[in-house]
Design an enzyme around this catalytic site. Structure first.
Site, short mmCIF file in Angstrom:
data_model
loop_
_atom_site.label_atom_id
_atom_site.label_comp_id
_atom_site.label_asym_id
_atom_site.label_seq_id
_atom_site.Cartn_x
_atom_site.Cartn_y
_atom_site.Cartn_z
N CYS A 75 -21.41 -0.68 12.54
CA CYS A 75 -22.61 -0.46 11.71
C CYS A 75 -22.32 -0.05 10.27
CB CYS A 75 -23.51 0.57 12.36
SG CYS A 75 -24.21 -0.05 13.89
N ALA A 82 -14.25 15.48 7.52
CA ALA A 82 -13.36 14.64 6.70
C ALA A 82 -12.32 14.01 7.61
CB ALA A 82 -12.69 15.50 5.64
N ASN A 115 -28.27 4.57 7.72
CA ASN A 115 -26.83 4.37 7.94
C ASN A 115 -26.04 4.56 6.65
OD1 ASN A 115 -26.95 4.01 10.64
ND2 ASN A 115 -26.67 1.81 10.63
C1 UDX Z 1 -23.84 4.71 13.56
C2 UDX Z 1 -25.08 5.61 13.38
O1 UDX Z 1 -24.71 6.97 13.66
C3 UDX Z 1 -26.22 5.15 14.26
O2 UDX Z 1 -27.36 5.95 14.02
C4 UDX Z 1 -26.50 3.69 13.94
O3 UDX Z 1 -27.57 3.20 14.71
C5 UDX Z 1 -25.26 2.84 14.13
O4 UDX Z 1 -24.20 3.36 13.33
P1 UDX Z 1 -21.85 4.52 15.32
O5 UDX Z 1 -21.26 3.51 14.41
O6 UDX Z 1 -21.92 4.23 16.77
O7 UDX Z 1 -23.36 4.87 14.89
O8 UDX Z 1 -20.98 5.85 15.19
P2 UDX Z 1 -21.05 7.27 14.47
O9 UDX Z 1 -20.86 8.31 15.50
O10 UDX Z 1 -22.21 7.41 13.59
O11 UDX Z 1 -19.69 7.22 13.60
C6 UDX Z 1 -19.48 6.20 12.64
C7 UDX Z 1 -18.15 6.37 11.97
O12 UDX Z 1 -18.15 7.49 11.08
C8 UDX Z 1 -16.96 6.60 12.90
O13 UDX Z 1 -15.87 5.86 12.44
C9 UDX Z 1 -16.68 8.08 12.79
O14 UDX Z 1 -15.33 8.41 13.05
C10 UDX Z 1 -17.02 8.32 11.33
N1 UDX Z 1 -17.41 9.71 11.04
C11 UDX Z 1 -18.56 10.21 11.55
C12 UDX Z 1 -16.62 10.48 10.19
O15 UDX Z 1 -15.57 10.04 9.70
N2 UDX Z 1 -17.03 11.75 9.89
C13 UDX Z 1 -18.17 12.29 10.40
O16 UDX Z 1 -18.48 13.45 10.06
C14 UDX Z 1 -18.96 11.50 11.25
#
Ligand code: UDX
Length: 438
Positions: free
Chosen positions: A258, A250, A206
């Site tokens: 998480c 971005a 994570n």
């Molecule tokens: C995350 C992990 O992906 C997962 O493997 C773990 O078990 C729990 O935490 P989650 O929090 O559900 O999952 O969402 P995720 O889709 O990973 O996005 C997390 C955050 O990052 C979101 O706020 C999303 O908007 C942001 N994000 C994600 C970005 O800003 N840019 C990206 O390229 C990807």
């Protein structure tokens, strides 16, 4: 296998249901009676595509049940999984209260050999802690293990059933054999390792993803200053398979249950052994500031925001969930109220999170029925969450409904506007053009 999952939060419920889908007999136990009643009547307490269907299917087949009787649920199990909450304490360390409570309950209820599995995201050394607590209550033999979950909200069922790896941390041959057999039906590569490595893998995974996001956000912030376009840079670096093209979008920062918690958790785990994890501290700092890019962009168009109407599109921390934990939307709206002393009209739209958000937002926020309603007569539309419904609008015609056609795209999710009369500001985009319209 008979599996008892203690805790029916995001991880516990979705994993428990997926184990039942794999043919195991699963009891999901929780002290929250209301939630268990809901689940017993086939209602799903979280918004998660595909979950409700699997609950109905496996409950009716008889291999999935729900209870508040934790004592009996433990007694009936071969494997007891702990999936209760591990919130952050004010200093960023992980609150182990609920995990320890459950360990004590298991210690009191255990009636024969069982494998106790930590599914919650817990600091390195937690399995040992659980072992000591149970041992202090009983002489019955048991093993502990760590099988972390890597599911994402909004695609949790698919992530579990079609994951890229299953990590099993064990320190006994019997636990290893049983857990390999238990996970074999998923048909996903299994990595068997020691318990502490399994515990660290979860935080490292994570935190690495969070680091990628903060890195690309800093590249976006730099791109704006040097006249580059972050989408081009992300494409250029992401096609190097050593870097990879995922998690390079971005925007206005990461939120959810998480990443914010686990990055702080990793810093705290390091601190406790005298290690200064400086790089993670910066990842957190960059993320804390990133939502403010929206405010800066608003001010670049309207130096005085007082009296303006601002439409906030999307409230949940990401699409396909109603989860508002650490959502940038809440920070942006509260900051807008702050800097204008409440002299601002905020209109919001989100496909599913508005009711939930109303508990956290100022009472004068206007909740709209559609994107169209939200942008009508507004001074600026801000895209905060890249819901499909928001992306797929005809933005050129929406712009014509606005008082001033100014769009701030906090997720870089729209194609650049073709209509030259529209002011479009993305995050780290080369084609930003700032037009002062007041
Ligand atoms: C995350 C992990 O992906 C997962 O493997 C773990 O078990 C729990 O935490 P989650 O929090 O559900 O999952 O969402 P995720 O889709 O990973 O996005 C997390 C955050 O990052 C979101 O706020 C999303 O908007 C942001 N994000 C994600 C970005 O800003 N840019 C990206 O390229 C990807």
């Amino acid at each position: 296998m008979k599996i008892t999952m203690i805790g029916t939060g995001y991880v516990g419920l979705t994993s428990g249901v997926c184990y039942s889908e794999m043919g195991h007999t699963v009891i999901c136990a929780d002290i929250d009676e209301e939630k268990i009643d809901q689940l017993k009547s086939n209602e799903c307490p979280i918004y998660e595509p595909g979950l409700k269907e699997l609950i109905i299917k496996n409950s009716s087949k008889g291999n999935l049940s729900f209870t508040t009787d934790i004592d009996e649920a433990v007694k009936l199990a071969d494997i007891v999984m702990i999936a209760v909450g591990t919130p952050s304490l004010p200093d960023g360390s992980v609150d182990m209260f609920y995990v320890e409570e459950v360990a004590r309950k298991i210690g009191k209820s255990i009636n024969n050999y069982k494998i106790i599995v930590n599914k919650s995201t817990v600091p390195v050394g937690s399995a040992d802690k659980v072992r000591h607590i149970i041992q202090s209550c009983t002489n019955i033999p048991f093993d502990v293990a760590s099988v972390p979950e890597f599911l994402r909200e909004g695609s949790a069922v698919n992530d579990i059933l079609n994951g890229e790896r299953i990590v099993i941390g064990v320190d006994s041959e019997n636990a290893k054999d049983v857990l390999i057999n238990t996970h074999a039906p998923f048909n996903i590569p299994i990595q068997v390792t020691d318990i502490r490595s399994a515990e660290l893998i979860k935080y490292a995974a994570n935190s690495f993803l969070a680091m990628k996001i903060s890195f690309i956000n800093e590249i976006a912030n730099l791109a704006e200053k040097v006249g580059a376009d972050v989408l081009e840079v992300a494409k250029g670096i992401g096609s190097d398979s050593r870097i990879g093209n995922k998690f390079l979008n971005a925007g206005i920062g990461f939120g959810g249950a998480c990443f914010p918690k686990d990055t702080l958790g990793l810093i705290s785990i390091a601190e406790q052994v005298g290690h200064d994890f400086a790089i993670m501290k910066e990842v957190v700092e960059v993320n804390k500031k990133q939502f403010y890019k929206v405010i800066e962009k608003l001010q670049s168009v309207y130096p005085k925001l007082s009296g303006k109407t601002v439409s906030i599109l999307g409230l949940s921390f990401k699409p396909n969930t109603n989860d508002l934990r650490e959502a940038p939307s809440i920070k942006i709206i509260n900051e807008l109220y702050n800097i204008t002393n409440g002299h601002i009209h905020i209109k919001v739209y989100d496909p599913i999170s508005m009711e939930e958000a109303s508990n956290q937002l100022p009472s004068s926020v206007d909740y709209c029925h559609s994107v169209k309603d939200a942008v009508r007569d507004t001074d600026v539309a801000v895209i905060v969450t890249e819901w499909k419904e928001i992306i797929e609008q005809d933005w050129n015609s929406l712009a014509s409904l606005m008082k001033k056609p100014v769009i701030i795209d906090g997720r870089n999710c729209l194609g650049l506007m073709h209509d030259e009369s529209v002011t479009y500001l993305g995050i780290g985009r080369k084609k930003d053009k700032v037009k002062i319209v007041n």
